[in-house]
Structure formats: C-alpha cells, structure tokens
Design a protein around this motif. Sequence first.
Motif, PDB file in Angstrom:
ATOM      1  N   GLU A 234      16.832 -24.444 -26.694  1.00 51.02           N
ATOM      2  CA  GLU A 234      17.814 -23.552 -26.062  1.00 51.02           C
ATOM      3  C   GLU A 234      17.174 -22.420 -25.270  1.00 51.02           C
ATOM      4  O   GLU A 234      17.876 -21.575 -24.694  1.00 51.02           O
ATOM      5  N   THR A 235      15.851 -22.377 -25.202  1.00 48.94           N
ATOM      6  CA  THR A 235      15.163 -21.330 -24.440  1.00 48.94           C
ATOM      7  C   THR A 235      15.564 -21.401 -22.967  1.00 48.94           C
ATOM      8  O   THR A 235      15.546 -22.471 -22.352  1.00 48.94           O
ATOM      9  N   LYS A 236      15.935 -20.266 -22.401  1.00 53.63           N
ATOM     10  CA  LYS A 236      16.350 -20.205 -20.998  1.00 53.63           C
ATOM     11  C   LYS A 236      15.311 -19.456 -20.167  1.00 53.63           C
ATOM     12  O   LYS A 236      14.967 -18.314 -20.475  1.00 53.63           O
ATOM     13  N   SER A 253      17.060 -13.718 -23.928  1.00 58.35           N
ATOM     14  CA  SER A 253      16.813 -13.350 -25.321  1.00 58.35           C
ATOM     15  C   SER A 253      16.635 -14.555 -26.246  1.00 58.35           C
ATOM     16  O   SER A 253      16.153 -14.405 -27.378  1.00 58.35           O
ATOM     17  N   SER A 254      16.994 -15.763 -25.777  1.00 55.96           N
ATOM     18  CA  SER A 254      16.818 -16.948 -26.616  1.00 55.96           C
ATOM     19  C   SER A 254      15.342 -17.201 -26.923  1.00 55.96           C
ATOM     20  O   SER A 254      15.017 -17.860 -27.916  1.00 55.96           O
ATOM     21  N   ASN A 257      14.477 -16.067 -30.322  1.00 55.16           N
ATOM     22  CA  ASN A 257      15.083 -16.783 -31.453  1.00 55.16           C
ATOM     23  C   ASN A 257      14.254 -18.006 -31.825  1.00 55.16           C
ATOM     24  O   ASN A 257      14.774 -19.107 -32.016  1.00 55.16           O
ATOM     25  N   ASN A 258      12.950 -17.805 -31.915  1.00 60.86           N
ATOM     26  CA  ASN A 258      12.050 -18.912 -32.194  1.00 60.86           C
ATOM     27  C   ASN A 258      11.804 -19.001 -33.696  1.00 60.86           C
ATOM     28  O   ASN A 258      11.009 -18.255 -34.258  1.00 60.86           O
TER      29      ASN A 258
END
Length: 328
Positions: A234-236, A253-254, A257-258
Amino acid sequence: MKPRMGILIFLLSVVCFLSGCSGRAPEKSTDSGELYQIYYLNSAMTKMEPQPYTMPEKPVDETEEETDWKIKNLMEQLRNVPKDLDRQAAVPDKVGFERYKLEDTVLYLYFDNNYAMMNSTREILCRASLVRTLTQIKGIAYVAIYTAEQPLMDSTGNPVGPMQSTDFIDNISNVNSFEKTELSLYFADESGEKLVKESREVVHNINTSLEKLVIEQLIAGPGRPGLNPTLPKETKLINVSVNENVCYINFDSSFLNNTLEVKEYIPIYSIVNSLAAVSSINKVQITVNGSQDVMFRDSISLNQQFERNLDYNKENEESTEETGGTQQ
C-alpha cells in the motif's frame, strides 16, 4: 535491443492499442452487475480483443468472499469463449489452471507445466490478457504467474515477478519510446536482517525515470522464492526526482506504516542499494508528505541523506567470508 525482443514489444504495443485496453476499474452496467472487459484473442491469435462482460451478482447463499467470486468468474470467462464469438481463449485448453491465492494486492495464479510450453508470442498475449482482465477487480493491483509451482521466468532465466496493467505498452504512436531494462532489486532474506539481489527485466516507457521504476518494482515485491518484501504493497510514491546524483523520494504517510518483519534499516537500504545498483545515484533523501523531520520506525531519522551501504547486502557478506577480508 535484440530483434526478437523488438518484435515482441511491437506485437504487445499493437495488441494493447487495437484492443483499447486501459486497465480501468469496471463501470456499472445498465443491469445490476458491474461491467468488465474480458480480453480474448482474435481468431488468428495475433492480438487481444476485449469483450464486455456483466458480472453476475453473488447469490445470497454463496459463502465466498466477493473478490473470490469475481476472480473465479473472470478466470472462467478467460478460459471459455462464448460460442457466438469468433475469438480464442487467452489461456489454451491444454494449460491447466490449478489454483490462486490473493495476498495484499497481488493475485498469484498457479498453472501446470503446460503454461511454460507456449511459444513466446502466445505466452506474451496470454500474460497480457490475464493481467489486463484481472486487475480490473478492486483490490488487485498486480498479477504473478507460477507454472509447475515455480515463478514464471523471462528469456534470461530471471523471475518475471508481479505485473500490473501499466507494465504493458498502451499505444503504437512511437514503438521506439519503449525499452527493456534489467533492474537489480534488493529484497529481504528470510531472516529479515540482510538484503538479497533479484534481477528483473522490465519493459517500460523511456519517459519513466529509472528511479521511479525501481521504487515501483520494490513496492510490487519479490518474485523469487525465499525473498521477502521490504515495502508494504500500500506504499504510495508521491514523486521522485534527481539532482546532482542525489535522488529525492517523497512518499505519503503509508511509508511509515511498515510492519513487515524486517530490521528497521532494511526498507531504507533496500531503496538506496537498489537505486545505486542501476543508476548514478550515490545519495538518497527520503521524505514523507514533503517533510524530512520524520522518524522511521521510531529509530531512524529521515533528516539525512542515505548512501549506499554494501554491509547490508548478503552477497557482500558471503564474498567477504570467501576472501577472508573486508570489502569497502
């Protein structure tokens, strides 16, 4: 570019142009179901020809998830052409489809060994049809193909890896504007403590920067068994630019969220070492929503420029052990 590869790229460009493929999400039909495009092949099997298909509503007593229902329906359509259509199925009858699994946004398709027996032109068309059709389903961004339990390999013996709709050429306005590039991508080993190189061939538009291509492929994840992703699906990526051999990468901000089970430094140097391996980049500046004042995993400040560090590469560790010395 080798003549054979040039022919395949030209063919694929003609395929997508004439079929009007766009990789867009399905539209609502006049009925209650969603309208999809099924990418069949023409009778001569030289190009794709899309056919509208209205997805039937899932029966109330059907216990399958909505996504599973759609995957099975589209795969059934891809393998069986309506009798009134003068077209060929994307997947040949002799190729057995064994199963699938969906992990995050990657759909893994498992075929028997007959898939690998297709000639290169037919396989390219089959591959394009599968990706173009199935990535219309919400939540599926990539398709990875396995044959006889092994990942699909390219002509050089390297895994093709997860594919997205935009991997395939959209038009034939200028065939020379596309090229094949081999990338050296670094993913995590099974322990999550070291990086391992995976070589991958990608056909892309020359207007797409090599740096952006590397980041997109890292997000897509590894295609080789035994390797683990370093960036969440989902990394943008907001933008990427280069100035005086420094690559500036801006994620949303994704990126923070790793929660992958890798050491905190692995995602950072997966990016840095992959970029340094294929371009003249010697430093990387990572920002989140344009800000450098961010802590990654509460331990690494992004308010710095990262340089290539071979100490994190497993291949460097093995080379050092063989020579009994230290490499810089």
